[in-house]
Design a protein around this motif. Structure first.
Motif, PDB file in Angstrom:
ATOM      1  N   ARG A 101       0.701  -1.163  -0.082  1.00  0.00           N
ATOM      2  CA  ARG A 101       0.079  -0.046   0.046  1.00  0.00           C
ATOM      3  C   ARG A 101       0.865   1.213  -0.210  1.00  0.00           C
ATOM      4  NH1 ARG A 101       0.493   1.989   5.134  1.00  0.00           N
ATOM      5  NH2 ARG A 101       1.295   0.279   6.689  1.00  0.00           N
ATOM      6  N   ASN A 102       0.397   2.321  -0.275  1.00  0.00           N
ATOM      7  CA  ASN A 102       1.286   3.681  -0.319  1.00  0.00           C
ATOM      8  C   ASN A 102       1.691   3.786   1.151  1.00  0.00           C
ATOM      9  OD1 ASN A 102       2.018   5.852  -2.529  1.00  0.00           O
ATOM     10  ND2 ASN A 102       1.000   4.202  -3.375  1.00  0.00           N
ATOM     11  N   LEU A 120      -3.830  -6.796   3.020  1.00  0.00           N
ATOM     12  CA  LEU A 120      -5.166  -5.873   3.519  1.00  0.00           C
ATOM     13  C   LEU A 120      -6.596  -6.933   3.117  1.00  0.00           C
ATOM     14  CD1 LEU A 120      -4.007  -2.496   1.774  1.00  0.00           C
ATOM     15  CD2 LEU A 120      -4.054  -2.799   4.148  1.00  0.00           C
ATOM     16  N   PRO A 148      -9.094  -4.055   0.484  1.00  0.00           N
ATOM     17  CA  PRO A 148      -8.480  -2.914  -0.122  1.00  0.00           C
ATOM     18  C   PRO A 148      -9.579  -1.749  -0.693  1.00  0.00           C
ATOM     19  CG  PRO A 148      -8.276  -4.862  -1.423  1.00  0.00           C
ATOM     20  CD  PRO A 148      -8.982  -5.060  -0.292  1.00  0.00           C
TER      21      PRO A 148
END
Ligand SMILES: Cc1cc2nc3c(=O)[nH]c(=O)nc-3n(C[C@H](O)[C@H](O)[C@H](O)COP(=O)(O)O)c2cc1C
Length: 170
Positions: free
Chosen positions: A11-12, A153, A156
């Motif tokens: 993820r960022n 996750l 998401p």
């Protein structure tokens, strides 16, 4: 991490610990980018690696949403040739492939990553001393997440599978 876990965990990350990335891990991430495919195997991309805090802080000024570059352990600037039309289109696609391959390799090591666009390309050119016939396309910042560790996750933030995927016809 298993590949499938790394894909789901990436993820960022925009908040990094003040902790360096080991040389061997950094080399693996960069090697993942080097190995990425490209149209006709042109490999029209270079990676400039920044680890000095002062340089990272300078780079972060090149875009309003690149603040995380300043606090990253490493930022890779993906550099492309100054081209137009079809060739440029292919270069951007290929840059994306190299980017995600580095990000997945990083996630596999528990290292977070975050893209950033580059607004003021002249600043980056100056800081990194890029050749005239190339330009800085995107930043990819890396570092250990300060918020929470990378874990797959469960939910998401994505459009639903059945909306995105079209089997056979639209
Ligand atoms: C081409 C591109 C440019 C992006 N530019 C920025 C940026 O300038 N700053 C930023 O914080 N995130 C940037 N992002 C990250 C996206 O906002 C992020 O990938 C998206 O919101 C999905 O979130 P996720 O990566 O956590 O799944 C960029 C992503 C891409 C693919």
């Amino acid at each position: 991490m298993e590949t499938w876990d790394a894909i789901r965990a990436r993820r960022n990350v925009r908040s990094f610990q003040d902790k360096p990335i080991a040389e061997q891990d950094l080399r693996r991430i960069l090697e993942a980018g080097r190995r990425a495919p490209s149209a006709n195997n042109r490999q029209h991309r270079d990676f400039v690696v920044s680890t000095e805090r002062s340089q990272l802080e300078e780079l972060a000024k090149a875009w309003q949403s690149a603040g995380h570059v300043a606090t990253s352990a490493v930022t890779v600037t993906v550099v492309l040739p100054e081209e137009e039309g079809r060739s440029h289109e292919l270069d951007l696609y290929d840059a994306g492939q190299a980017t995600i391959q580095m990000m997945i390799a990083a996630a596999d090591l528990g290292i977070g990553s975050g893209h950033a666009s580059i607004g003021d390309k002249a600043v980056v050119r100056g800081v990194l001393g890029l050749p005239e016939d190339s330009y800085p396309a995107y930043f990819v910042a890396f570092g250990y997440p300060a918020d929470r560790p990378l874990r797959p996750l469960r939910h998401p933030n994505r459009r639903p599978f059945d909306e995105v995927v079209h089997f056979g016809h639209w």
